[in-house]
Design a protein around this motif. Structure first.
Motif, PDB file in Angstrom:
ATOM      1  N   PHE A   2       2.088   1.828  -3.408  1.00 23.81           N
ATOM      2  CA  PHE A   2       1.000   2.322  -4.250  1.00 23.81           C
ATOM      3  C   PHE A   2       0.820   3.825  -4.066  1.00 23.81           C
TER       4      PHE A   2
ATOM      5  N   GLY B 163      -4.698  -4.747  -2.668  1.00 22.76           N
ATOM      6  CA  GLY B 163      -4.280  -3.878  -1.571  1.00 22.76           C
ATOM      7  C   GLY B 163      -4.748  -4.385  -0.223  1.00 22.76           C
ATOM      8  N   GLN B 164      -4.072  -3.963   0.833  1.00 23.91           N
ATOM      9  CA  GLN B 164      -4.419  -4.369   2.196  1.00 23.91           C
ATOM     10  C   GLN B 164      -5.237  -3.306   2.924  1.00 23.91           C
ATOM     11  N   ASN B 165      -4.993  -2.040   2.609  1.00 20.08           N
ATOM     12  CA  ASN B 165      -5.683  -0.943   3.271  1.00 20.08           C
ATOM     13  C   ASN B 165      -7.038  -0.717   2.597  1.00 20.08           C
TER      14      ASN B 165
ATOM     15  N   ASP C 246       0.813  -1.210   0.000  1.00 20.72           N
ATOM     16  CA  ASP C 246       0.000   0.000   0.000  1.00 20.72           C
ATOM     17  C   ASP C 246       0.855   1.273   0.000  1.00 20.72           C
TER      18      ASP C 246
ATOM     19  N   GLU D  39      -4.006  -2.471  -7.097  1.00 16.80           N
ATOM     20  CA  GLU D  39      -4.319  -2.024  -5.734  1.00 16.80           C
ATOM     21  C   GLU D  39      -5.767  -2.343  -5.369  1.00 16.80           C
TER      22      GLU D  39
ATOM     23  N   LEU E  21      -7.538   2.657   0.725  1.00 16.91           N
ATOM     24  CA  LEU E  21      -6.791   2.718  -0.535  1.00 16.91           C
ATOM     25  C   LEU E  21      -7.419   1.828  -1.594  1.00 16.91           C
ATOM     26  N   LYS E  22      -7.879   0.641  -1.193  1.00 18.53           N
ATOM     27  CA  LYS E  22      -8.548  -0.257  -2.140  1.00 18.53           C
ATOM     28  C   LYS E  22      -9.798   0.411  -2.713  1.00 18.53           C
TER      29      LYS E  22
END
Length: 171
Positions: free
Chosen positions: A40, A145-147, A37, A141, A150-151
């Motif tokens: 990204f 993505g993990q967050n 993230d 992303e 943000l995703k």
């Protein structure tokens, strides 16, 4: 012969790009260490800054009305996207790049020296490549993505980037 004010503007951009390259490299190194993230955020913010800088050059150097209209859209949309990304980054402790990508600084310098049809051709090619890269980055992303914020940002921004790519390809 280039006017004195144009020479000053070119030197200012060159200096800003050199300084921004150092900032980008520093932010990119930190993001690489953090991974996913964070990387990204750096890449997306740097890409957005690059689009805005190149598109502001188009306002002065482009010949085609279509290119100038497209460029105005790029400035508006990429500024808004980077503002949203900045808000998410600040809330989640991520660092924005704050500059154009190091790899694209030579392209920006080239654009600065071009005018008319030559500018239009180089700018259009740059926008096509940049938006292909951005679509891939945001697609990745949005799916990996993990967050969560943000995703969501990537998924919501992706259709706009895909539209920009279509617009660039139609120029």
């Amino acid at each position: 012969m280039i006017s004195l004010s144009k020479q000053v503007a070119m030197l200012s951009l060159a200096g800003a790009m050199a300084f921004s390259g150092a900032l980008y490299a520093q932010a990119d190194s930190a993001a690489m260490a953090a991974g996913g993230d964070a990387q990204f955020v750096v890449k997306a913010s740097a890409a957005g800054d690059t689009e805005v800088i190149a598109s502001r050059l188009a306002a002065a150097n482009a010949q085609s009305a279509k290119v100038k209209t497209f460029a105005a859209t790029m400035v508006r949309d990429h500024t808004a996207a980077n503002d949203k990304l900045r808000t998410i980054a600040q809330k989640n402790g991520f660092t924005m790049a704050g500059a154009a990508t190091v790899e694209q600084q030579p392209d920006l310098m080239k654009l600065q020296s071009l005018h008319g049809a030559d500018f239009d051709k180089a700018y259009t090619a740059m926008m096509q490549k940049d938006h292909q890269d951005a679509v891939a980055l945001f697609n990745n992303e949005s799916s990996s993505g993990q967050n969560a914020a943000l995703k969501t940002f990537a998924a919501q921004t992706l259709p706009t980037l895909q539209h920009h790519l279509s617009m660039a390809q139609a120029l």
